[in-house]
Write an enzyme that holds these catalytic residues in place. Structure first.
Site, mmCIF file in Angstrom:
data_model
loop_
_atom_site.group_PDB
_atom_site.id
_atom_site.type_symbol
_atom_site.label_atom_id
_atom_site.label_comp_id
_atom_site.label_asym_id
_atom_site.label_seq_id
_atom_site.Cartn_x
_atom_site.Cartn_y
_atom_site.Cartn_z
ATOM 1 N N LYS A 75 -3.508 -75.110 -17.156
ATOM 2 C CA LYS A 75 -2.819 -73.914 -17.659
ATOM 3 C C LYS A 75 -1.496 -73.782 -16.906
ATOM 4 C CE LYS A 75 -3.732 -68.917 -18.255
ATOM 5 N NZ LYS A 75 -4.707 -67.830 -18.016
ATOM 6 N N SER A 150 -5.887 -65.139 -22.235
ATOM 7 C CA SER A 150 -4.583 -65.751 -22.137
ATOM 8 C C SER A 150 -4.600 -67.276 -22.029
ATOM 9 C CB SER A 150 -3.846 -65.171 -20.923
ATOM 10 O OG SER A 150 -4.505 -65.538 -19.721
ATOM 11 N N SER A 174 -9.769 -64.002 -19.681
ATOM 12 C CA SER A 174 -8.835 -65.035 -20.149
ATOM 13 C C SER A 174 -9.358 -66.464 -20.223
ATOM 14 C CB SER A 174 -7.591 -65.036 -19.267
ATOM 15 O OG SER A 174 -6.691 -64.085 -19.758
HETATM 16 N N1 LIG Z 1 -5.623 -62.041 -18.223
HETATM 17 C C1 LIG Z 1 -6.774 -61.799 -18.771
HETATM 18 O O1 LIG Z 1 -7.811 -62.133 -18.229
HETATM 19 C C2 LIG Z 1 -6.763 -61.272 -20.134
HETATM 20 C C3 LIG Z 1 -6.603 -59.882 -20.467
HETATM 21 N N2 LIG Z 1 -6.659 -59.918 -21.889
HETATM 22 C C4 LIG Z 1 -5.284 -59.283 -20.048
HETATM 23 O O2 LIG Z 1 -4.437 -59.225 -20.865
HETATM 24 O O3 LIG Z 1 -5.105 -58.819 -18.982
#
Ligand SMILES: NC(=O)C[C@H](N)C(=O)O
Length: 486
Positions: A75, A150, A174
């Site tokens: 990533k 993400s 994410s």
């Molecule tokens: N970063 C994550 O684990 C995803 C979460 N959807 C966020 O936007 O914070």
């Protein structure tokens, strides 16, 4: 080759049926052919082939381990020495780190071949991979749908068979949510299990790195090398790393106590096809001898509001380092220092990142700190206590990973609250620092994958992987691949 697991590829390499150079070339070709998925921000063919040659040479000397010569992707939040690390932001569009993240270091030492850096939501803020400065990623199961986020690029790359595995990070879901939406397996380890050294920080009390692959067994293989103590991350726990594959193999579904949280199954906004899929998975676990029982996590409903105070607060602090002075994007011809800060940050960050910085700065400001940040920390404690109580009577907790299957591109892009609710089942786990994974558990309408989430108690990754592996022995959802698009 592209539909094989790491365990299978390692066996093929060991038998001399293929070389790492061949696997790497095949991965690079598939990445090129699947360019429309937009799963990668940077592809590194030269260094990948050089690493593959080195891996083949190591094997010839009899020095191969379970990951030697396996192509993977990172990533674009993991610092990679000499390779751009953008975090999918204009802010870091041209940032080339002078060092590797711990995870990258470890997986390199284990002999993996890095083919490049995967797309993601900007600074890991999002659940659909649409906030990336480099454009949205498409879901290989349905190119009109999001892959989740993400870690959407990593998920899409594994689902489409471009690489057998990729790394991800999980602050509020994410790793697990994109794994669910793309039909792969993804693990968020216990907070502190994997060093975050060299990972661009989002919310430091929640961030954790983990593996994404196509089976629980592969997750165990990857975690083995990713886990471990590192004094460069003060939140990393000094604790021996068990043999995850051995623990996985020793876990029997018979007698395993599985808790189904009432609040997860009855939550508002969960699609019937998802709850149907999860009930069928629970049934399958029960048929295999697990003791499935209903449990309660009374404060689970508080997780999303609590997260959206704590995560933005920590993000606003972490992201203050991007000021246009030291590194990162700098605006053209600033009039003075204030103009430099304002325009560099204004132009360098995207909408969602700016929204979080504003919310976080507000929550931390004098006068509001007690009302929001402090209160959120108190409720976080209640969420943690719910899990602690549940794990007195069960070994793992099972439920949906996400409330729906992959949604159409653009469907939630203008509605932050709807987007945030995609993580309704994953966020509580981060607040409690627990390990959890998502494995494929069937399909909904349009052939879009459903994810089963399994949550374990702290540092119980071995048993958690064992439960997922057991489930993958009695089902073949993880073996399904998206239709080929030529
Ligand atoms: N970063 C994550 O684990 C995803 C979460 N959807 C966020 O936007 O914070």
């Amino acid at each position: 080759m592209h539909d094989q697991t790491i365990a299978e590829l390692a066996a093929a390499l060991e038998r001399g049926e293929c070389s790492s150079v061949e696997l790497t070339r095949a991965a690079l070709e598939r990445i090129e052919r699947a360019a429309d998925l937009n799963a990668f921000i940077t592809v590194t063919p030269e260094s990948a082939l050089a690493e593959a040659e080195a891996a083949d040479a190591a094997r010839a000397r009899g020095e191969a381990g379970p990951l030697t010569g396996i192509p993977i992707a990172h990533k674009d939040i993991f610092c990679t020495e000499g390779v751009r690390t953008s975090c999918a932001s204009r802010m870091l569009e041209n940032f080339v780190p002078p060092y590797d993240a711990f995870v990258v270091e470890r997986l390199r030492a284990a002999g993996t071949v890095s083919v490049g850096k995967t797309n993601m939501d900007e600074f890991a803020m999002g659940s659909s991979n649409e906030t990336s400065y480099f454009g949205a990623v498409k879901n290989p199961w349905d190119r009109q749908a999001v892959p989740g986020g993400s870690s959407g690029g990593s998920a899409a790359a594994v689902a489409a068979g471009l690489v057998p595995a990729a790394t991800g990070t999980d602050t509020g879901g994410s790793i697990r949510q994109p794994a669910a939406l793309t039909g792969i397996s993804g693990l968020k380890p216990t907070y502190g299990r994997v060093s975050r050294y060299g990972i661009v920080a989002f919310a430091s009390s929640l961030d954790q790195a983990g593996p994404m692959a196509s089976s629980a067994e592969d997750l165990a293989i990857l975690l083995q090398d990713m886990a471990g103590f590192d004094r460069r991350d003060s939140t990393c726990v000094e604790r021996p790393v068990p043999d995850y594959r051995a623990q996985m193999a020793a876990t029997d579904l018979r007698g395993l106590r599985v808790g189904l949280p009432r609040e997860f199954l009855e939550a508002e906004g969960v699609d019937a096809e998802v709850s149907g899929g999860i009930s069928a998975a629970a049934q399958a676990l029960g048929d295999a001898g697990a003791e499935v029982r209903e449990i309660s996590l009374p404060n689970a409903g508080m997780a999303v509001p609590v997260y959206y105070v704590i995560a933005p607060a920590e993000a606003s602090s972490n992201l203050s380092r991007f000021d246009g002075v030291r590194y990162g994007y700098r605006c053209e011809a600033p009039a003075d220092l204030e103009d430099l800060y304002k325009r560099s940050r204004g132009e360098g960050f995207g909408e969602e990142v700016k929204r979080r910085i504003m919310v976080g700065t507000y929550a931390l400001s004098a006068g509001y700190y007690d009302a929001y940040y402090h209160k959120a920390q108190q409720v976080r404690r209640l969420v943690q206590q719910d899990f602690a109580r549940a794990f007195e009577s069960v070994d793992v907790i099972a439920g949906p990973t996400a409330p729906s299957t992959a949604f159409p591109l653009g469907a939630k892009a203008d509605d932050p609250v709807q987007m945030y609710l995609s993580d309704i089942f994953t966020i509580a786990v981060n607040l409690a620092g627990l390990p959890a994974l998502s494995v494929p558990a069937g399909f909904g309408g349009g052939g879009r994958p459903i994810g089963l989430q399994l949550i374990g108690s702290h540092f119980d990754e071995g048993r958690l992987l064992g439960a997922a592996h057991g489930y993958q022995q009695i089902t073949d959802w993880h073996r399904q691949r998206p239709p080929v698009e030529e």
